[in-house]
Design an enzyme around this catalytic site. Structure first.
Site, PDB file in Angstrom:
ATOM      1  CE  LYS A  76      -4.462   0.628   0.297  1.00 44.32           C
ATOM      2  NZ  LYS A  76      -5.560  -0.410  -0.073  1.00 44.32           N
ATOM      3  N   GLY A 177     -25.014   2.126   4.544  1.00 40.86           N
ATOM      4  CA  GLY A 177     -24.321   2.884   3.472  1.00 40.86           C
ATOM      5  C   GLY A 177     -24.715   2.444   2.152  1.00 40.86           C
ATOM      6  N   GLY A 179     -23.491   3.915  -0.815  1.00 40.21           N
ATOM      7  CA  GLY A 179     -22.451   4.354  -1.702  1.00 40.21           C
ATOM      8  C   GLY A 179     -22.189   3.663  -2.907  1.00 40.21           C
ATOM      9  CB  VAL A 181     -19.817  -1.451  -2.332  1.00 37.31           C
ATOM     10  CG1 VAL A 181     -20.012  -2.798  -2.381  1.00 37.31           C
ATOM     11  CG2 VAL A 181     -18.375  -1.103  -2.828  1.00 37.31           C
ATOM     12  CE1 TYR A 183     -29.374   4.074  -4.286  1.00 35.32           C
ATOM     13  CE2 TYR A 183     -29.231   2.831  -6.435  1.00 35.32           C
ATOM     14  CZ  TYR A 183     -30.098   3.768  -5.600  1.00 35.32           C
ATOM     15  OH  TYR A 183     -31.241   4.191  -5.700  1.00 35.32           O
TER      16      TYR A 183
END
Ligand code: NAD
Length: 342
Positions: A76, A177, A179, A181, A183
């Site tokens: 990362k 949530g 957002g 994903v 939705y």
């Protein structure tokens, strides 16, 4: 903490004071392939906090890739945003130059705060980047859609495990949530016949979901305790802490959010409460599977087929957890470690 850090292969501190560039690249493990993991850009309270974030995220990428069956390790990058930080293009160009020097040991991509345009800038300096314009993940929101698809399959695997049937017909799912994903997930669930309860801090998205999916609405602070078969956390991490676990009113927790357990011990707390937990980095691996398909030259159809492995992987984890009498979160860690540890 120091013992934890011993696991890592590389930790790089990158700096160019002339443009206010400060970044960290953490490479956790490359036993299964080059370290793959996006670059986030955000403000941190301290350099220490940025290092901890990079280390934690790189490590979880190793586990995620191992169990997703993709030939990559975990890494990362984080760019430390600050009032001194120079123009965005210069920051990502500089990161790209450093990634090029790593000669493919680390492949970056989008993450919190970074965009396709940023990855296009990185691409001008190195080929070791995904999520650029025209790539699978960047086209038509495919990463989020396939993450949601994987979560839906993971919910079905969990239902099958607990109730003997994977059918979503008349099953109740509470989605926290709505957002990118969350939705898409609602759409998959609704199409399969589930009854939805939804919450988001964005009232507009809640109205849309209520209208499109006939979903019931819960207040954001109440969604965790909504009575349902499945709670699907698709917002923030750390949502499963002592208080929340005490208030859960579901049989299964299975959602997209990263790092859902506030602490490792909460996996055991869920087990004691008899709630089946789908380990987050297993069920939300759809995105990395899309990226891996893209890197190997595959198309969207192949990516979708590969995401379907999430169902079987979750089943193996549930089997191991039952056989060893351990929390599913620990079973996932053990299974992953058996794949990437020497
Ligand atoms: P997003 O930012 O598009 O959506 C998050 C949604 O959660 C937003 O609509 C936001 O308003 C809502 N939210 C924030 N706080 C809330 C609260 N307290 N209660 C209810 N809703 C709240 O993010 P996303 O891409 O949909 O990702 C969702 C989660 O899944 C994140 O944890 C992310 O790390 C994880 N994840 C995403 C992907 C992906 O492909 N996008 C892949 C793997 C994991």
């Amino acid at each position: 903490m120091n013992a934890w850090r011993d696991e890592y292969e590389q930790l790089l501190f990158l700096q160019d004071r002339s443009i206010g560039f400060k970044a960290i690249v953490a490479i956790h493990n490359t036993r299964l392939g080059p370290a793959l993991g996006g670059c986030r850009i955000r403000q941190y309270a301290s350099d220490k906090e940025a290092v901890e974030d990079a280390l934690r995220l790189a490590r979880s990428m190793t586990y995620k890739s191992a169990l997703a069956g993709v030939p990559y390790g975990g890494g990362k990058a984080v760019i430390l945003d600050s009032p001194e930080a120079g123009p965005r293009e210069a920051l990502f160009r500089t990161l790209g130059k450093h990634i090029q020097k790593l000669q493919g040991q680390y492949i970056t991509g989008m993450d919190l705060g970074s965009t396709v345009a940023d990855m296009d800038t990185v691409l001008e300096e190195t080929a070791f980047v995904t999520d650029v314009s025209g790539s699978l993940g960047a086209v038509g929101d495919l990463t989020a859609k396939m993450t949601a698809y994987g979560v839906c399959l993971g919910i079905q695997a969990s239902l099958k495990r607990l109730f003997g049937s994977e059918s979503l017909l008349h099953r109740s799912v509470a989605v926290q949530g709505l957002g990118k994903v969350g939705y898409h997930l609602c759409r998959y669930l609704k199409d399969a016949g589930a009854r939805l309860t939804v919450a988001d801090i964005d009232a507009g998205r809640v109205r849309m979901a209520a209208k499109e999916f006939g979903a019931s609405v819960a207040r954001p602070e109440h969604i965790v305790s909504a009575p349902c078969d499945v709670l699907a956390p698709c917002a923030l991490g750390g949502v499963l802490d002592d208080g929340a676990i005490g208030r859960l009113n579901c049989r299964i927790v299975a959602g997209a959010a990263n790092n859902q357990l506030a602490e490792e011990r909460h996996g055991s707390k869920l087990q004691k409460r008899g709630i089946l937990y789908a380990p987050d980095y297993v069920i939300n691996a759809g995105g990395i599977i899309v990226t891996a398909s893209e890197l190997s030259g595959g198309d969207a159809a192949e990516a979708k087929r590969n995401v379907e492995s999430i169902y079987r992987t979750l089943f193996s984890i549930y089997d191991l957890a039952e056989a060893q009498g351990i929390p599913t979160s620990l079973a996932a860690d053990r299974l992953a470690e058996s794949l990437f540890r020497y």
